[in-house]
Design an enzyme around this catalytic site. Structure first.
Site, PDB file in Angstrom:
ATOM      1  N   LYS A  82     -32.109 -40.712  11.605  1.00  0.00           N
ATOM      2  CA  LYS A  82     -31.674 -40.110  10.330  1.00  0.00           C
ATOM      3  C   LYS A  82     -32.223 -38.687  10.187  1.00  0.00           C
ATOM      4  CE  LYS A  82     -33.493 -43.481   7.805  1.00  0.00           C
ATOM      5  NZ  LYS A  82     -34.034 -44.360   8.867  1.00  0.00           N
ATOM      6  N   ARG A 114     -31.871 -47.437  -0.282  1.00  0.00           N
ATOM      7  CA  ARG A 114     -32.365 -48.456   0.647  1.00  0.00           C
ATOM      8  C   ARG A 114     -32.181 -49.861   0.105  1.00  0.00           C
ATOM      9  NH1 ARG A 114     -36.060 -45.025   3.703  1.00  0.00           N
ATOM     10  NH2 ARG A 114     -36.883 -46.277   5.396  1.00  0.00           N
ATOM     11  N   ARG A 116     -42.888 -42.143  19.306  1.00  0.00           N
ATOM     12  CA  ARG A 116     -43.265 -41.138  18.314  1.00  0.00           C
ATOM     13  C   ARG A 116     -44.673 -41.403  17.788  1.00  0.00           C
ATOM     14  NH1 ARG A 116     -39.830 -40.620  12.997  1.00  0.00           N
ATOM     15  NH2 ARG A 116     -40.991 -42.525  12.610  1.00  0.00           N
ATOM     16  N   ARG A 168     -48.019 -40.620  12.160  1.00  0.00           N
ATOM     17  CA  ARG A 168     -47.472 -41.335  11.002  1.00  0.00           C
ATOM     18  C   ARG A 168     -48.119 -42.703  10.910  1.00  0.00           C
ATOM     19  NH1 ARG A 168     -41.054 -40.978   9.619  1.00  0.00           N
ATOM     20  NH2 ARG A 168     -41.470 -43.099   8.917  1.00  0.00           N
ATOM     21  N   ARG A 221     -41.258 -52.969   8.913  1.00  0.00           N
ATOM     22  CA  ARG A 221     -40.194 -52.045   8.470  1.00  0.00           C
ATOM     23  C   ARG A 221     -38.821 -52.580   8.882  1.00  0.00           C
ATOM     24  NH1 ARG A 221     -42.433 -46.922  11.403  1.00  0.00           N
ATOM     25  NH2 ARG A 221     -40.593 -45.774  10.684  1.00  0.00           N
TER      26      ARG A 221
HETATM   27  P1  AP5 Z   1     -35.886 -40.024  13.518  1.00  0.00           P
HETATM   28  O1  AP5 Z   1     -34.809 -39.002  13.487  1.00  0.00           O
HETATM   29  O2  AP5 Z   1     -37.202 -39.702  12.972  1.00  0.00           O
HETATM   30  O3  AP5 Z   1     -35.347 -41.391  12.897  1.00  0.00           O
HETATM   31  P2  AP5 Z   1     -35.336 -41.851  11.395  1.00  0.00           P
HETATM   32  O4  AP5 Z   1     -34.143 -42.724  11.250  1.00  0.00           O
HETATM   33  O5  AP5 Z   1     -35.471 -40.690  10.482  1.00  0.00           O
HETATM   34  O6  AP5 Z   1     -36.652 -42.753  11.431  1.00  0.00           O
HETATM   35  P3  AP5 Z   1     -37.839 -42.880  10.382  1.00  0.00           P
HETATM   36  O7  AP5 Z   1     -38.980 -43.469  11.119  1.00  0.00           O
HETATM   37  O8  AP5 Z   1     -38.048 -41.622   9.630  1.00  0.00           O
HETATM   38  O9  AP5 Z   1     -37.184 -43.952   9.451  1.00  0.00           O
HETATM   39  P4  AP5 Z   1     -37.754 -44.733   8.276  1.00  0.00           P
HETATM   40  O10 AP5 Z   1     -36.516 -45.159   7.577  1.00  0.00           O
HETATM   41  O11 AP5 Z   1     -38.666 -45.817   8.704  1.00  0.00           O
HETATM   42  O12 AP5 Z   1     -38.697 -43.699   7.535  1.00  0.00           O
HETATM   43  P5  AP5 Z   1     -38.639 -42.969   6.126  1.00  0.00           P
HETATM   44  O13 AP5 Z   1     -39.436 -41.742   6.254  1.00  0.00           O
HETATM   45  O14 AP5 Z   1     -37.255 -42.885   5.593  1.00  0.00           O
HETATM   46  O15 AP5 Z   1     -36.017 -40.509  15.042  1.00  0.00           O
HETATM   47  C1  AP5 Z   1     -37.035 -41.415  15.431  1.00  0.00           C
HETATM   48  C2  AP5 Z   1     -37.570 -41.006  16.809  1.00  0.00           C
HETATM   49  O16 AP5 Z   1     -36.519 -41.168  17.780  1.00  0.00           O
HETATM   50  C3  AP5 Z   1     -37.987 -39.536  16.888  1.00  0.00           C
HETATM   51  O17 AP5 Z   1     -39.118 -39.428  17.684  1.00  0.00           O
HETATM   52  C4  AP5 Z   1     -36.767 -38.848  17.519  1.00  0.00           C
HETATM   53  O18 AP5 Z   1     -37.138 -37.714  18.238  1.00  0.00           O
HETATM   54  C5  AP5 Z   1     -36.223 -39.930  18.408  1.00  0.00           C
HETATM   55  N1  AP5 Z   1     -34.750 -39.863  18.559  1.00  0.00           N
HETATM   56  C6  AP5 Z   1     -33.840 -39.510  17.602  1.00  0.00           C
HETATM   57  N2  AP5 Z   1     -32.593 -39.602  18.088  1.00  0.00           N
HETATM   58  C7  AP5 Z   1     -32.708 -40.020  19.382  1.00  0.00           C
HETATM   59  C8  AP5 Z   1     -31.762 -40.286  20.407  1.00  0.00           C
HETATM   60  N3  AP5 Z   1     -30.444 -40.155  20.226  1.00  0.00           N
HETATM   61  N4  AP5 Z   1     -32.242 -40.723  21.600  1.00  0.00           N
HETATM   62  C9  AP5 Z   1     -33.575 -40.873  21.804  1.00  0.00           C
HETATM   63  N5  AP5 Z   1     -34.530 -40.606  20.881  1.00  0.00           N
HETATM   64  C10 AP5 Z   1     -34.089 -40.193  19.670  1.00  0.00           C
HETATM   65  O19 AP5 Z   1     -39.436 -44.009   5.186  1.00  0.00           O
HETATM   66  C11 AP5 Z   1     -40.789 -44.290   5.407  1.00  0.00           C
HETATM   67  C12 AP5 Z   1     -41.303 -45.225   4.336  1.00  0.00           C
HETATM   68  O20 AP5 Z   1     -41.238 -44.578   3.052  1.00  0.00           O
HETATM   69  C13 AP5 Z   1     -40.524 -46.534   4.138  1.00  0.00           C
HETATM   70  O21 AP5 Z   1     -40.939 -47.529   5.030  1.00  0.00           O
HETATM   71  C14 AP5 Z   1     -40.865 -46.859   2.682  1.00  0.00           C
HETATM   72  O22 AP5 Z   1     -42.158 -47.408   2.590  1.00  0.00           O
HETATM   73  C15 AP5 Z   1     -40.886 -45.495   2.019  1.00  0.00           C
HETATM   74  N6  AP5 Z   1     -39.564 -45.118   1.488  1.00  0.00           N
HETATM   75  C16 AP5 Z   1     -38.798 -44.064   1.883  1.00  0.00           C
HETATM   76  N7  AP5 Z   1     -37.635 -44.024   1.212  1.00  0.00           N
HETATM   77  C17 AP5 Z   1     -37.661 -45.075   0.355  1.00  0.00           C
HETATM   78  C18 AP5 Z   1     -36.729 -45.592  -0.590  1.00  0.00           C
HETATM   79  N8  AP5 Z   1     -35.541 -45.015  -0.800  1.00  0.00           N
HETATM   80  N9  AP5 Z   1     -37.089 -46.697  -1.285  1.00  0.00           N
HETATM   81  C19 AP5 Z   1     -38.286 -47.309  -1.096  1.00  0.00           C
HETATM   82  N10 AP5 Z   1     -39.209 -46.877  -0.211  1.00  0.00           N
HETATM   83  C20 AP5 Z   1     -38.898 -45.771   0.521  1.00  0.00           C
HETATM   84 MG    MG Z   2     -36.876 -40.099   8.994  1.00  0.00          MG
END
Ligand code: AP5
Ligand code: MG
Length: 192
Positions: free
Chosen positions: A14, A91, A130, A136, A147
């Protein structure tokens, strides 16, 4: 306005694909995860609350999350004129309903939901990789498992919600970052 929800499991890409979307469509990027991590870094009250949920891989409660999003939208209204990329929000079904209402009140709506679909073994592999570099707090095996569980139980049902609205675009999230973005661009251009 072009409002894109970028949707998918933890590690689906994402954030990575949001960077591509920003440079192509010049939209405001709102990553709720980034907003929360920034609060944790600055030691705010919100950061203290968020840290407890994030480090366990649990979701922050809906009412808190919705009010955070509403205040970001208001603060950044000027930057959001062309549209917004919502990354990590909604979410849950209540968050999706709240987003619909919030955007309707601002005379707009979600244009397209880009659903990055990636097999679970690849998600775990990416996040562990990562985790070795990112610092993180949630990129460790135990938290990754929770997660993913939370994703399956609370977030994955949103796919049907958006399919029913006719705005869900399924994207194969396996492959090169550039190849995946080409598919995303096609899906976005078809809806805008
Ligand atoms: P990346 O692009 O970082 O993927 P992502 O989908 O953004 O993954 P996140 O870990 O950020 O997702 P998340 O949903 O757990 O975290 P968030 O911050 O939203 O890519 C991941 C890795 O893969 C990177 O190293 C990248 O380089 C690599 N990669 C990318 N594309 C690739 C490809 N094609 N091939 C190979 N490698 C690739 O949320 C974190 C926490 O915050 C949640 O758990 C929750 O506690 C809280 N939170 C956030 N939003 C909410 C909400 N709306 N409601 C409630 N709690 C929330
Ligand atoms: Mg992200």
């Amino acid at each position: 306005m072009l409002n894109i929800v970028i949707f998918g499991a933890p590690g689906a890409g994402k954030g990575t694909q949001s960077d591509n979307l920003i440079s192509t469509y010049h939209l405001l990027h709102i990553s709720t995860g980034d907003v929360l991590r920034d609060n944790i870094r600055r030691g705010t009250e919100l950061g203290k609350t968020a840290d407890a949920f994030i480090s366990k891989g649990q979701l922050i409660p809906d009412d808190l999350m919705v009010s955070i999003l509403a205040s970001v939208l208001d603060e950044k209204a000027e930057e959001a004129k062309e549209g917004v990329i919502f990354d990590g929000f909604p979410r849950t079904i209540p968050q999706a309903k709240a987003l619909k209402k919030m955007l309707a009140e601002r005379g707009t709506g979600v244009t397209v939901v880009v659903g990055l679909e990636v097999p679970e073994d690849e998600l775990v592999k990416r996040l562990l990789k990562r985790g070795q570099e990112s610092g993180r707090s949630d990129d460790n095996l135990e938290t990754i498992k929770s997660r993913l569980q939370v994703y399956h139980n609370q977030t994955a049902p949103l796919k049907d919600f958006y399919v029913a609205e006719g705005i869900y675009a399924a994207i194969n999230g396996l492959g090169t970052i550039e190849g995946i973005f080409a598919d995303i661009k096609k899906a976005v251009d078809a809806k805008k």
